[in-house]
Scaffold this motif. Structure first.
Motif, PDB file in Angstrom:
ATOM      1  N   PHE A  20       0.835  -1.199   0.000  1.00 33.58           N
ATOM      2  CA  PHE A  20       0.000   0.000   0.000  1.00 33.58           C
ATOM      3  C   PHE A  20       0.873   1.254   0.000  1.00 33.58           C
ATOM      4  N   ALA A  21       1.967   1.205   0.754  1.00 28.68           N
ATOM      5  CA  ALA A  21       2.884   2.348   0.761  1.00 28.68           C
ATOM      6  C   ALA A  21       3.459   2.586  -0.633  1.00 28.68           C
ATOM      7  N   LYS A  22       3.829   1.513  -1.309  1.00 30.38           N
ATOM      8  CA  LYS A  22       4.444   1.645  -2.636  1.00 30.38           C
ATOM      9  C   LYS A  22       3.453   2.171  -3.671  1.00 30.38           C
ATOM     10  N   HIS A  23       2.285   1.550  -3.729  1.00 29.12           N
ATOM     11  CA  HIS A  23       1.365   1.821  -4.835  1.00 29.12           C
ATOM     12  C   HIS A  23       0.406   2.981  -4.570  1.00 29.12           C
ATOM     13  N   VAL A  24       0.334   3.428  -3.328  1.00 21.55           N
ATOM     14  CA  VAL A  24      -0.582   4.534  -3.029  1.00 21.55           C
ATOM     15  C   VAL A  24       0.158   5.705  -2.382  1.00 21.55           C
ATOM     16  N   ILE A  25       0.703   5.482  -1.199  1.00 26.96           N
ATOM     17  CA  ILE A  25       1.196   6.596  -0.389  1.00 26.96           C
ATOM     18  C   ILE A  25       2.324   7.361  -1.079  1.00 26.96           C
ATOM     19  N   PHE A  26       3.363   6.665  -1.514  1.00 20.42           N
ATOM     20  CA  PHE A  26       4.504   7.352  -2.137  1.00 20.42           C
ATOM     21  C   PHE A  26       4.089   8.071  -3.418  1.00 20.42           C
ATOM     22  N   GLY A  27       3.157   7.467  -4.166  1.00 20.41           N
ATOM     23  CA  GLY A  27       2.733   8.084  -5.419  1.00 20.41           C
ATOM     24  C   GLY A  27       1.932   9.358  -5.233  1.00 20.41           C
ATOM     25  N   LEU A  28       1.412   9.565  -4.018  1.00 18.60           N
ATOM     26  CA  LEU A  28       0.583  10.752  -3.757  1.00 18.60           C
ATOM     27  C   LEU A  28       1.340  11.863  -3.048  1.00 18.60           C
ATOM     28  N   PHE A  29       2.598  11.617  -2.719  1.00 20.85           N
ATOM     29  CA  PHE A  29       3.375  12.628  -2.017  1.00 20.85           C
ATOM     30  C   PHE A  29       3.592  13.874  -2.868  1.00 20.85           C
ATOM     31  N   GLU A  30       3.624  15.023  -2.199  1.00 17.07           N
ATOM     32  CA  GLU A  30       4.024  16.268  -2.841  1.00 17.07           C
ATOM     33  C   GLU A  30       5.539  16.232  -3.074  1.00 17.07           C
ATOM     34  N   PRO A  31       6.060  17.060  -3.986  1.00 17.81           N
ATOM     35  CA  PRO A  31       7.515  17.115  -4.179  1.00 17.81           C
ATOM     36  C   PRO A  31       8.225  17.387  -2.850  1.00 17.81           C
ATOM     37  N   ASN A  32       9.282  16.637  -2.615  1.00 22.16           N
ATOM     38  CA  ASN A  32      10.116  16.755  -1.413  1.00 22.16           C
ATOM     39  C   ASN A  32       9.458  16.210  -0.146  1.00 22.16           C
ATOM     40  N   GLU A  33       8.209  15.689  -0.234  1.00 20.40           N
ATOM     41  CA  GLU A  33       7.587  15.073   0.940  1.00 20.40           C
ATOM     42  C   GLU A  33       8.184  13.694   1.169  1.00 20.40           C
ATOM     43  N   LYS A  34       8.346  13.331   2.426  1.00 20.70           N
ATOM     44  CA  LYS A  34       8.965  12.057   2.770  1.00 20.70           C
ATOM     45  C   LYS A  34       8.031  11.207   3.632  1.00 20.70           C
TER      46      LYS A  34
ATOM     47  N   TYR B 157      10.425   4.717  -1.961  1.00 25.66           N
ATOM     48  CA  TYR B 157       9.868   3.484  -1.394  1.00 25.66           C
ATOM     49  C   TYR B 157      10.938   2.413  -1.246  1.00 25.66           C
ATOM     50  N   GLU B 158      11.842   2.313  -2.212  1.00 24.95           N
ATOM     51  CA  GLU B 158      12.869   1.263  -2.187  1.00 24.95           C
ATOM     52  C   GLU B 158      13.695   1.308  -0.902  1.00 24.95           C
ATOM     53  N   ASP B 159      13.946   2.505  -0.399  1.00 25.63           N
ATOM     54  CA  ASP B 159      14.718   2.632   0.844  1.00 25.63           C
ATOM     55  C   ASP B 159      13.926   2.105   2.035  1.00 25.63           C
ATOM     56  N   LEU B 160      12.609   2.364   2.036  1.00 25.03           N
ATOM     57  CA  LEU B 160      11.750   1.836   3.099  1.00 25.03           C
ATOM     58  C   LEU B 160      11.741   0.308   3.065  1.00 25.03           C
ATOM     59  N   GLU B 161      11.617  -0.252   1.891  1.00 23.31           N
ATOM     60  CA  GLU B 161      11.584  -1.714   1.756  1.00 23.31           C
ATOM     61  C   GLU B 161      12.888  -2.348   2.229  1.00 23.31           C
ATOM     62  N   ILE B 162      14.014  -1.766   1.854  1.00 24.17           N
ATOM     63  CA  ILE B 162      15.316  -2.296   2.283  1.00 24.17           C
ATOM     64  C   ILE B 162      15.440  -2.237   3.803  1.00 24.17           C
ATOM     65  N   CYS B 163      15.029  -1.112   4.374  1.00 27.03           N
ATOM     66  CA  CYS B 163      15.113  -0.948   5.828  1.00 27.03           C
ATOM     67  C   CYS B 163      14.287  -2.013   6.548  1.00 27.03           C
ATOM     68  N   PHE B 164      13.077  -2.285   6.037  1.00 35.24           N
ATOM     69  CA  PHE B 164      12.232  -3.301   6.667  1.00 35.24           C
ATOM     70  C   PHE B 164      12.799  -4.701   6.452  1.00 35.24           C
ATOM     71  N   SER B 165      13.297  -4.980   5.242  1.00 37.34           N
ATOM     72  CA  SER B 165      13.835  -6.315   4.939  1.00 37.34           C
ATOM     73  C   SER B 165      15.052  -6.638   5.805  1.00 37.34           C
ATOM     74  N   GLU B 166      15.809  -5.600   6.164  1.00 31.95           N
ATOM     75  CA  GLU B 166      16.997  -5.796   7.019  1.00 31.95           C
ATOM     76  C   GLU B 166      16.637  -5.756   8.497  1.00 31.95           C
ATOM     77  N   GLN B 167      15.335  -5.680   8.788  1.00 35.67           N
ATOM     78  CA  GLN B 167      14.791  -5.680  10.151  1.00 35.67           C
ATOM     79  C   GLN B 167      15.328  -4.526  10.992  1.00 35.67           C
ATOM     80  N   LYS B 168      15.546  -3.403  10.322  1.00 35.00           N
ATOM     81  CA  LYS B 168      15.914  -2.176  11.022  1.00 35.00           C
ATOM     82  C   LYS B 168      14.675  -1.350  11.362  1.00 35.00           C
ATOM     83  N   LEU B 169      13.530  -1.810  10.890  1.00 42.03           N
ATOM     84  CA  LEU B 169      12.254  -1.156  11.143  1.00 42.03           C
ATOM     85  C   LEU B 169      11.289  -2.187  11.712  1.00 42.03           C
ATOM     86  N   HIS B 170      10.776  -1.931  12.896  1.00 41.41           N
ATOM     87  CA  HIS B 170       9.882  -2.873  13.567  1.00 41.41           C
ATOM     88  C   HIS B 170       8.487  -2.805  12.939  1.00 41.41           C
TER      89      HIS B 170
END
Length: 527
Positions: free
Chosen positions: A260-274, A292-305
């Protein structure tokens, strides 16, 4: 936006597959693209609709002329579950919902139009083309085309074979260049490309979104209450459902929250919104992601609970839903919702303490789950009984006693997936306590009894909830009180249809993977 390349990039963003990209290039050099997306007006639109709606937003931003088709005729053909009067109200609800969704993400509706299928699908010309198409398409090709979107059974309804042809003809009658849909419709799209030219019509472009996992890890479904968040769910309900969402640490494959973050949230961000993860300093402090790719990597490496990811997704979902809730706060729209999706349960009167009181006798009170028989043996004191250890997704398998020795060989019981009623009061059967019931199709003719354990849909797994269409809301009783005869009152309406579908009052028993079926018995009782 004037560059054809920029428009194309926006049109293709996050799609899984495109058929006809060369034609897309040619059109964009000359004019804006005309595209349609169709949706059957059946179940209530839910949060996953933001996935196609976000792409529609991309198309509108790219200057495309977008038509949204409310496939009311398709909805009616779906086993005629809803009368025309109800479908009319649901079309209105869909239109208000989709406009509210687009409004909530700040998209102009100037180049968007809505069309109902019955506005043209019942015309003389369309009907004649349907006959022409049916004289070209084989039953095999029609079944193959609908394999991913129409339930496949040995003896299908003719209406299910019509769907692919209707969808193909819609491209011509809506006068579009392209059709947008999920990748599960690919076979319908390729059938359209094959057969429309045989009628003298142009082959269209096809744009396909990936299938997005639901909160439970499988496909997000409007009929599985734990798999979806309704557009009008309160913030408290959103929080409750997200707490139950599948979010295994490091698992990115079946993670509906990340999708949902990939296909909805990131696509709706304003320029420079994080994308912001709010955490206290003891847990590492806040995180911010531009891509989004950075979020996915962070979660896959279990750095994000998972809990921190859920909290952030909850914030962004409520940000999307708040404008929709405000729009539907109007009395006339609240009335529309109530009329389009009326409460299916009518309480029945029961007697208690010699006074008339009302108690809701709803099938949602039944705790029915998919189980796997991990161990089976014959009852030491009863020749007709099996003693089974059944995995129901709990810490330990349950012991359940079933009278199936004369109907199912023991080797066919081992490792079998079954459907289990889990909240009967435990009872001893010839000295062994049984904590549930394996549900079966059953009939007796001329003294000969036939019994078949119900079969979960392919892809079901131990512990999966079995729900009944139109009765998804409500929590099951912890234990059914045997004195109130709740099971007995509900069981009389459990039947197997002429299509081998397990049903309660003609509403299908389902898991997130599909329908519960009998192997061969039809028009019989379930017990």
């Amino acid at each position: 936006m004037s560059s054809a390349i920029e428009k194309k990039n926006l049109i293709l963003r996050n799609l899984q597959e495109v058929l006809g990209e060369d034609k897309l290039d040619v059109i964009l050099k000359e004019r804006d693209l005309k595209i349609y997306w169709g949706t059957a007006t059946t179940g209530r639109p839910h949060i996953a609709y933001f996935v196609p709606i976000s792409k529609i937003a991309d198309y509108l931003k790219a200057g495309c002329e977008v038509t949204i088709l409310f496939a009311d005729l398709h909805a009616y053909l779906d086993n005629m579950k809803a009368p025309w009067e109800l479908l009319e109200l649901r079309v209105q609800y869909y239109e208000h919902s989709i406009k509210a969704m687009l409004s909530s993400i700040g998209v102009s509706l100037e180049k968007l139009k809505f069309v109902r299928g019955t506005e043209y699908q019942l015309s003389k010309e369309y009907t004649m083309d349907m006959y022409r198409l049916s004289s070209s398409i084989s039953v095999h090709d029609a079944k193959k085309a609908g394999a991913e979107v129409v339930k496949q059974v040995d003896n299908p309804l003719l209406s299910g074979l019509l769907y692919p042809g209707l969808q193909a003809l819609d491209e011509e009658y809506l006068k579009v260049d392209a059709q947008f849909g999920g990748v599960d419709q690919r076979k319908i799209f390729t059938m359209s490309e094959k057969y429309l030219p045989q009628l003298g019509y142009e082959k269209r472009i096809h744009l396909m979104n990936p299938m997005v996992p639901g909160l439970a890890g499988g496909k997000m479904s409007s009929s599985e209450v734990d798999s979806k968040i309704d557009l009008l769910d309160s913030p408290a309900t959103v929080k409750k459902k997200l707490k139950k969402a599948f979010c295994e640490p490091g698992n990115i494959a079946e993670n509906g929250l990340l999708a949902f973050a990939k296909h909805v949230i990131f696509g709706l961000f304003e320029p420079n919104e994080k994308f912001k993860i709010s955490r206290n300093e003891a847990n590492g402090g806040d995180l911010n992601f531009s891509a989004y790719e950075d979020l996915e990597i962070c979660f896959s490496e279990q750095k994000l609970h998972p809990a921190d990811l859920k909290a952030s997704i909850e914030f962004y979902i409520n940000r999307l839903l708040d404008p929709i809730r405000q729009i539907f706060d109007k009395p006339e729209l609240q009335k529309l919702v109530a009329n389009a999706y009326p409460a299916p349960v009518k309480p029945k009167k029961t007697e208690k303490n010699n006074t008339n009181q009302q108690e809701e006798i709803s099938p949602s009170r039944l705790d029915i789950r998919v189980g796997k028989i991990v161990e089976v043996s014959k009852h030491p004191e009863a020749d007709a009984l099996y003693v089974e250890k059944i995995d129901l997704g709990e810490e330990q398998p349950r012991t359940i006693v079933s009278g199936l020795v004369n109907y199912v060989p023991i080797n066919e019981m081992q490792d079998r997936l079954v459907v289990v009623l889990c909240n009967l009061k435990p009872a001893k059967m010839r000295g062994i306590e049984s904590s549930g019931m394996v549900l079966c199709a059953s009939i007796e003719n001329n003294g000969v009894k036939s019994v078949e354990p119900l079969e979960p849909a392919e892809g079901s797994k131990p512990g999966d909830k079995v729900f009944i269409e139109s009765y998804e809301q409500g929590e099951p009783d912890k234990i059914l009180n045997p004195k109130k005869k709740i099971w007995e009152q509900l069981q009389v309406d459990l039947k197997v249809s002429n299509l081998c579908e397990a049903q309660w009052q003609s509403n299908n028993l389902m898991t997130n993977a599909g329908k519960i079926l009998s192997k061969s018995l039809k028009n019989v009782n379930i017990a």
